[in-house]
Design an enzyme around this catalytic site. Structure first.
Site, PDB file in Angstrom:
ATOM      1  N   HIS A 180      15.906 -10.517   7.982  1.00 55.67           N
ATOM      2  CA  HIS A 180      16.344  -9.151   8.291  1.00 55.67           C
ATOM      3  C   HIS A 180      16.493  -8.381   6.994  1.00 55.67           C
ATOM      4  O   HIS A 180      16.918  -8.952   5.982  1.00 55.67           O
ATOM      5  CB  HIS A 180      17.690  -9.168   9.047  1.00 55.67           C
ATOM      6  CG  HIS A 180      17.958  -7.888   9.745  1.00 55.67           C
ATOM      7  ND1 HIS A 180      18.557  -6.822   9.111  1.00 55.67           N
ATOM      8  CD2 HIS A 180      17.657  -7.474  10.995  1.00 55.67           C
ATOM      9  CE1 HIS A 180      18.624  -5.815   9.960  1.00 55.67           C
ATOM     10  NE2 HIS A 180      18.086  -6.181  11.102  1.00 55.67           N
ATOM     11  N   ASP A 207      16.213 -11.115  17.716  1.00 52.45           N
ATOM     12  CA  ASP A 207      15.058 -11.390  18.572  1.00 52.45           C
ATOM     13  C   ASP A 207      14.825 -12.869  18.820  1.00 52.45           C
ATOM     14  O   ASP A 207      14.004 -13.239  19.651  1.00 52.45           O
ATOM     15  CB  ASP A 207      13.794 -10.783  17.935  1.00 52.45           C
ATOM     16  CG  ASP A 207      13.871  -9.271  17.916  1.00 52.45           C
ATOM     17  OD1 ASP A 207      14.308  -8.712  18.931  1.00 52.45           O
ATOM     18  OD2 ASP A 207      13.513  -8.665  16.901  1.00 52.45           O
TER      19      ASP A 207
HETATM   20  N1  CMC Z   1       9.097 -16.040   7.714  1.00 57.04           N
HETATM   21  C1  CMC Z   1       8.713 -16.463   6.484  1.00 57.04           C
HETATM   22  N2  CMC Z   1       8.984 -15.793   5.344  1.00 57.04           N
HETATM   23  C2  CMC Z   1       9.684 -14.645   5.445  1.00 57.04           C
HETATM   24  C3  CMC Z   1      10.105 -14.149   6.701  1.00 57.04           C
HETATM   25  C4  CMC Z   1       9.796 -14.894   7.854  1.00 57.04           C
HETATM   26  N3  CMC Z   1      10.187 -14.466   9.072  1.00 57.04           N
HETATM   27  N4  CMC Z   1      10.768 -12.975   6.514  1.00 57.04           N
HETATM   28  C5  CMC Z   1      10.746 -12.753   5.186  1.00 57.04           C
HETATM   29  N5  CMC Z   1      10.103 -13.761   4.541  1.00 57.04           N
HETATM   30  C6  CMC Z   1       9.927 -13.901   3.088  1.00 57.04           C
HETATM   31  C7  CMC Z   1       8.862 -12.974   2.552  1.00 57.04           C
HETATM   32  O1  CMC Z   1       7.581 -13.581   2.535  1.00 57.04           O
HETATM   33  C8  CMC Z   1       9.363 -12.688   1.164  1.00 57.04           C
HETATM   34  O2  CMC Z   1       9.097 -13.818   0.363  1.00 57.04           O
HETATM   35  P1  CMC Z   1       8.764 -13.628  -1.213  1.00 57.04           P
HETATM   36  O3  CMC Z   1      10.002 -13.038  -1.821  1.00 57.04           O
HETATM   37  O4  CMC Z   1       8.442 -15.009  -1.697  1.00 57.04           O
HETATM   38  O5  CMC Z   1       7.576 -12.688  -1.279  1.00 57.04           O
HETATM   39  C9  CMC Z   1      10.877 -12.629   1.338  1.00 57.04           C
HETATM   40  O6  CMC Z   1      11.155 -13.480   2.474  1.00 57.04           O
HETATM   41  C10 CMC Z   1      11.414 -11.220   1.620  1.00 57.04           C
HETATM   42  O7  CMC Z   1      10.703 -10.668   2.729  1.00 57.04           O
HETATM   43  P2  CMC Z   1      10.354  -9.134   2.908  1.00 57.04           P
HETATM   44  O8  CMC Z   1       9.184  -8.995   3.815  1.00 57.04           O
HETATM   45  O9  CMC Z   1      10.295  -8.469   1.577  1.00 57.04           O
HETATM   46  O10 CMC Z   1      11.674  -8.638   3.647  1.00 57.04           O
HETATM   47  P3  CMC Z   1      11.874  -7.262   4.413  1.00 57.04           P
HETATM   48  O11 CMC Z   1      13.295  -6.934   4.298  1.00 57.04           O
HETATM   49  O12 CMC Z   1      10.881  -6.263   3.962  1.00 57.04           O
HETATM   50  O13 CMC Z   1      11.489  -7.634   5.936  1.00 57.04           O
HETATM   51  C11 CMC Z   1      11.636  -8.409   8.144  1.00 57.04           C
HETATM   52  C12 CMC Z   1      12.409  -7.907   6.919  1.00 57.04           C
HETATM   53  C13 CMC Z   1      12.606  -8.519   9.326  1.00 57.04           C
HETATM   54  C14 CMC Z   1      10.528  -7.410   8.527  1.00 57.04           C
HETATM   55  C15 CMC Z   1      11.022  -9.806   7.835  1.00 57.04           C
HETATM   56  O14 CMC Z   1      12.044 -10.738   7.562  1.00 57.04           O
HETATM   57  C16 CMC Z   1      10.111 -10.311   8.944  1.00 57.04           C
HETATM   58  O15 CMC Z   1       8.915  -9.979   8.965  1.00 57.04           O
HETATM   59  N6  CMC Z   1      10.657 -11.116   9.916  1.00 57.04           N
HETATM   60  C17 CMC Z   1       9.881 -11.558  11.059  1.00 57.04           C
HETATM   61  C18 CMC Z   1       9.809 -10.444  12.078  1.00 57.04           C
HETATM   62  C19 CMC Z   1      11.110 -10.241  12.800  1.00 57.04           C
HETATM   63  O16 CMC Z   1      11.737 -11.182  13.267  1.00 57.04           O
HETATM   64  N7  CMC Z   1      11.497  -8.973  12.955  1.00 57.04           N
HETATM   65  C20 CMC Z   1      12.714  -8.581  13.706  1.00 57.04           C
HETATM   66  C21 CMC Z   1      13.778  -8.028  12.809  1.00 57.04           C
HETATM   67  S1  CMC Z   1      15.383  -7.879  13.604  1.00 57.04           S
HETATM   68  C22 CMC Z   1      15.172  -6.758  14.910  1.00 57.04           C
HETATM   69  C23 CMC Z   1      14.585  -5.449  14.550  1.00 57.04           C
HETATM   70  O17 CMC Z   1      14.752  -4.921  13.443  1.00 57.04           O
HETATM   71  O18 CMC Z   1      13.954  -4.861  15.405  1.00 57.04           O
END
Ligand code: CMC
Length: 438
Positions: free
Chosen positions: A315, A372
């Site tokens: 998140h 989720d």
């Molecule tokens: N699985 C594997 N690696 C992950 C994941 C994941 N679900 N989420 C983040 N990472 C890693 C990412 O690769 C990055 O690694 P590194 O620093 O080595 O490059 C690090 O963690 C930070 O990730 P980010 O993409 O920069 O984080 P963000 O804050 O931009 O994204 C997020 C947040 C929720 C989009 C992301 O965690 C994600 O894609 N999660 C899976 C989708 C998901 O479950 N979304 C629902 C969110 S909660 C409900 C809502 O908001 O609607």
């Protein structure tokens, strides 16, 4: 006579340009709780510089009194009440009132609000025909974007955003009609007749009834499912300035009508990084299929060359725990127990969570199950297909979107949102006639 206390000095933040040595003092603003913010509104005027924060990781886009999140501690509060207290003691309609009007209602206020919402649950009969323009196999979120945007073509008498009464009627219409439209979207997708709302039922009961009742036989409400549905709605009601809420606010800042703004929020929610993740979680659990395949998927999630991510994990704001996920984990047990379902998906989900939470990759990046992760298991047990999951999220979030929209419109300093950019395209160059281009 008591001396008047001197007003506290304005806190400032000094920014120094390393090239010119010139400094600028920027005001620092404090909220009720949460980190202070540096007010950069005068920055360009005073320094000729913009700020750069494309994914808004350090930018407060507005003032708001609705929802507070402490991502480090895993706290979520609406108008000062924790989500744990609200899911334990309140109901979705009461939370809707709280978000919309600022305080918990008295019994009299609640009765009037409930009456207003139930009074608006039916949709214009012409909307039934609108559905027929869609393919039956359309994704329900595609249908929702269309029909909710289309509401502004039906309710002309509540489009004046400067009239508080019209704003209120639009808010009531949206909260009341979205469940009806969501249920119609589902019924249309499976080729069953639309079921009209029943105003003697509670908000959650009525929604389940419109989705699962059939004209051929009586429908019996299961109180455990209705209770879980209501909890799911509360947990999704609002979440401060996330992507879809910011989309609604930005659309609304141009003075677009509220139905159009909520349609823009639905579009933004659809993406799999946001509300679309609940559908993706179940599809991922299906793909994993058995506990012995979990390590393979954990390995893929950690591989930078593989686009696969563990859906339902991570998140932007929560870096410790998502309090909504914990409530849902308990609700999943209750629903499956009541229905006598032994869903292997739940075992896979629990084991996936256990393994991921011990893994260095997930610990270092502070990746925890989010809202989720468990919601899909409950929704599937209730009988919803995965393609409807994000629609249910949109249904509940409509309350947050419209409350945030109302708060923004009522702000005397409302101006259109207009971010700037860091331009990286070509500098000025002369136009070359086509015959002379190489
Ligand atoms: N699985 C594997 N690696 C992950 C994941 C994941 N679900 N989420 C983040 N990472 C890693 C990412 O690769 C990055 O690694 P590194 O620093 O080595 O490059 C690090 O963690 C930070 O990730 P980010 O993409 O920069 O984080 P963000 O804050 O931009 O994204 C997020 C947040 C929720 C989009 C992301 O965690 C994600 O894609 N999660 C899976 C989708 C998901 O479950 N979304 C629902 C969110 S909660 C409900 C809502 O908001 O609607």
């Amino acid at each position: 006579m008591a001396k008047e206390k001197p007003a506290p000095a304005q806190k400032t933040f000094t920014l120094t340009n390393d090239q010119t040595g010139k400094s600028v003092k920027l005001p620092v603003l404090d909220g009720t709780i949460g980190p202070p913010v540096i007010d950069v509104r005068k920055l360009y005027e005073e320094t000729g510089h913009f700020t750069f924060d494309p994914s808004f990781t350090a930018t407060g886009s507005c003032k708001s009194r609705l929802t507070y999140i402490d991502g480090e501690e895993g706290i979520l509060m609406h108008r000062g009440y924790t989500i744990e207290e609200l899911t334990k003691h309140s109901s979705f309609l009461e939370v809707a009132y709280l978000l919309l009007y600022g305080d918990l209602p008295t019994q009299k206020e609640f009765d009037a609000f409930e009456h207003n919402i139930t009074y608006h649950t039916m949709v214009h009969e012409q909307i039934n025909y609108f559905y027929r323009g869609f393919r039956r196999d359309a994704h329900p979120m595609a249908v929702m974007c269309g029909v909710v945007g289309g509401l502004s073509a039906f309710y002309h008498d509540s489009l004046d955003i400067w009239d508080p009464k019209q704003r209120e009627i639009s808010a009531h219409r949206l909260i009341a009609k979205i469940p009806t439209l969501a249920a119609m979207t589902y019924k249309y997708s499976i080729g069953q007749p639309f079921v009209y709302p029943r105003n003697d039922l509670s908000f959650a009961e009525n929604f389940l009834y419109m989705c699962f009742a059939l004209p051929a036989e009586p429908y019996k409400i299961n109180p455990v499912l209705a209770n879980a549905m209501d909890k799911i709605f509360i947990l999704h009601a609002d979440h401060e300035q996330n992507a879809s809420t910011s989309t609604v606010r930005l659309a609304g800042s141009s003075q677009a009508n509220p139905f159009a703004c909520i349609a823009s929020g639905i579009a933004s929610l659809w993406g799999k990084s946001h509300g679309g993740a609940n559908q993706e979680v179940l599809e991922m659990l299906d793909e994993i299929g058995s506990i012995d395949r979990i390590p393979e998927f954990i390995k893929r999630a950690k591989d930078k060359n593989d686009p696969f991510r563990l859906m339902g994990f991570g998140h932007r704001v929560y870096k410790n725990r998502d309090p909504r996920a914990e409530v849902l984990k308990g609700a999943a047990d209750e629903v499956l127990d009541d229905l006598g379902i032994d869903d292997p998906m739940l075992d896979i989900a629990r084991e996936l969570e256990r393994i991921a939470l011990q893994d260095e990759y997930f610990i270092e990046r502070k990746l925890f199950p989010n809202v989720d992760f468990y919601s899909g298991i409950i929704l599937r047990a209730m009988g919803f297909p995965t393609s409807m999951f994000t629609v249910l999220f949109a249904l509940a979030r409509t309350v947050g979107w419209i409350s945030q929209w109302k708060e923004m419109i009522e702000e005397p300093s409302l101006r259109i949102g207009r971010p700037r950019q860091l331009y990286t395209g070509p500098a000025q160059r002369p136009y070359v006639p086509i015959a002379k281009r190489k």
